[in-house]
Design a protein around this motif. Structure first.
Motif, PDB file in Angstrom:
ATOM      1  N   ILE A   1      44.344  -7.416 -10.198  1.00 37.79           N
ATOM      2  CA  ILE A   1      45.110  -7.012 -11.472  1.00 37.79           C
ATOM      3  C   ILE A   1      44.316  -7.416 -12.681  1.00 37.79           C
ATOM      4  O   ILE A   1      44.001  -6.888 -13.780  1.00 37.79           O
ATOM      5  CB  ILE A   1      46.309  -7.868 -11.406  1.00 37.79           C
TER       6      ILE A   1
ATOM      7  N   SER B   1      41.340  -4.960 -13.123  1.00 37.63           N
ATOM      8  CA  SER B   1      41.510  -3.882 -13.626  1.00 37.63           C
ATOM      9  C   SER B   1      41.858  -3.927 -15.266  1.00 37.63           C
ATOM     10  O   SER B   1      41.396  -2.958 -15.906  1.00 37.63           O
ATOM     11  CB  SER B   1      42.875  -3.362 -13.250  1.00 37.63           C
TER      12      SER B   1
ATOM     13  N   GLU C   1      44.725   0.263  -8.147  1.00 40.70           N
ATOM     14  CA  GLU C   1      44.892  -0.365  -9.549  1.00 40.70           C
ATOM     15  C   GLU C   1      43.538  -0.415 -10.170  1.00 40.70           C
ATOM     16  O   GLU C   1      43.423  -0.406 -11.462  1.00 40.70           O
ATOM     17  CB  GLU C   1      44.956  -1.687  -9.425  1.00 40.70           C
TER      18      GLU C   1
END
Length: 452
Positions: free
Chosen positions: A362, A365, A395
């Motif tokens: 996460i 990204s 992602e």
């Protein structure tokens, strides 16, 4: 002069594994550092140590599961030193057919004596029990807990198994997990500034090396079953080739640099792609190789000088996230070889299984989106920009591209299959370049090509 005592390969493997238990560096880098310190090691010893170290890392979860079945307490309570000894021994017993079981057990017992005779006796009992019962080892029930089964049997963290099942489905995920546990062949790229692929192949064959042309890259060669370090080969030292996976080689062709182009290679690293692009533009143009790591850039500068590319490739130290403030010019082509989770390279770097987390994906990204935004400001009108990752995660791939296009209406996504027709077999329905280890026999790569 006193002669240095010959090192026991298993003891060196244990030393490296113990270091990796608290040092998150790539195992191949640690291995190289230790091998450089021990020039007395034979190619056979190096291959044996490499097999054990990377094999234990690759199959760690499965090995721990097996050891746990022969303990009366959780394996996590074991001394890390003893746990690594057991992992090494079980790996040899179950995965190394040429190693006699008694040799694996005896060496493990000798290594564990450092912790006391009673510990050595316990290790001996555990391993002999495993040898007697290895055909009766069980794994999580495939029907009751499919995710747990895949995680343990193929030795991957559960979060990664879940993600791939969601994105790829059961059949493709299991094939991918299996492929990631198979050590890959070595792929090299011919240095066309000094030789050509056919000539290089002839030289490799003359040395008895099993080598063949890559399927897609016009300058790639696949080397199989090499029994010595490729970096120690004279042909590598004299610059006849670069070590580079085929999928990585194809990225430069997708961007399509031409003579006279002004090119920015963001996150250039060691500059393997910069050097390749310099060859493609026939040494006519300029490549700015930007990277945050000065040591890597120094190595790139040396390589550029060595290959007479120092007037083409210009290393620049700086953070790619602030690249727009570093340059007062625009570029014809921009390559964003973005920092990523590297999950497409697990077969080459099994450490990735255990050093990456779902949270990190996460975070990455977010960095990737910012990097694309910065790069977009440095691209000339009608210029081309290539976004590259060596991961399989949506992602970090499709979702990053979708976010960028939504926020930058002045850019359009180009279908790579239409732009580079000879690569259409590696392009999906949306026009993205995608490779998978279990399908194409390459690292898992993703490319998106943009035009401004």
């Amino acid at each position: 002069m006193r002669q240095e005592k010959r090192v026991n390969p298993r003891n060196l493997a244990l030393l490296i594994l113990n270091r990796l238990s608290h040092d998150f560096a790539f195992s191949d880098r640690i291995l190289k550092a230790y091998f450089d310190k021990r020039p007395d090691l034979s190619d056979r010893d190096k291959a044996f140590i490499l097999n054990i170290v990377q094999g234990v890392i690759r199959w760690r979860l499965r090995l721990d599961w097996i050891v746990g079945q022969f303990l009366s307490f959780p394996s996590k309570r074991l001394d890390p030193y003893i746990l690594n000894i057991l992992r090494m021994a079980v790996y040899q017993i179950l995965f190394m057919d040429r190693v006699p079981e008694f040799a694996a057990v005896n060496e493990a017992v000798n290594q564990s004596k450092k912790k006391g005779r009673h510990i050595a006796n316990t290790v001996n009992a555990i391993l002999r029990n495993i040898c007697r019962s290895k055909d009766k080892i069980t794994f999580p029930d495939r029907r009751r807990d499919y995710i747990k089964f895949l995680s343990v049997f193929y030795s991957y963290p559960e979060w990664l198994v879940k993600n791939w099942l969601k994105e790829l489905g059961k059949e493709e995920t299991e094939r991918l997990l299996n492929a990631g546990n198979s050590p890959p062949d070595i792929t090299i790229r011919t240095n066309t500034s000094t030789t050509n692929r056919d000539a290089l192949l002839s030289l490799l064959h003359a040395q008895g090396i099993d080598a063949a042309k890559t399927r897609y890259s016009p300058v790639g060669i696949v080397i199989k079953r090499l029994q010595r370090s490729i970096e120690d080969m004279a042909l590598h030292r004299d610059g006849s080739f670069f070590i580079q996976d085929e999928a990585s080689q194809l990225c430069s062709y997708i961007l399509g640099p031409g003579p006279g182009d002004m090119i920015l290679d963001m996150c250039a690293g060691l500059g393997v792609k910069s050097v390749h692009m310099a060859e493609l533009i026939e040494k006519k143009g300029k490549i700015i190789a930007l990277d945050i790591n000065p040591k890597r850039l120094l190595m790139l500068a040396h390589a550029s000088l060595r290959h007479n590319l120092d007037d083409i490739i210009h290393p620049v130290a700086g953070d790619a996230l602030y690249a727009s403030s570093l340059f007062n010019c625009f570029f014809d082509k921009v390559l964003i070889d973005a920092p990523c989770s590297g999950l497409g390279t697990i077969s080459r770097h099994p450490d990735m299984k255990w050093t990456k987390t779902e949270k990190e994906i996460i975070e990455l990204s977010g960095i990737q989106k910012r990097m694309l935004d910065v790069a977009s400001k440095l691209l000339k009108k009608n210029g081309r920009m290539l976004y590259v990752t060596c991961t399989i995660s949506r992602e970090e791939n499709e979702m990053v591209v979708e976010s960028f296009l939504k926020e930058h209406p002045g850019f359009r996504l180009l279908n790579i299959g239409s732009e580079v027709a000879w690569l259409k077999d590696l392009v999906d329905k949306r026009g993205f370049f995608r490779t998978f280890p279990h399908i194409h026999g390459m690292d898992g790569f993703f490319c998106a090509l943009f035009s401004k």
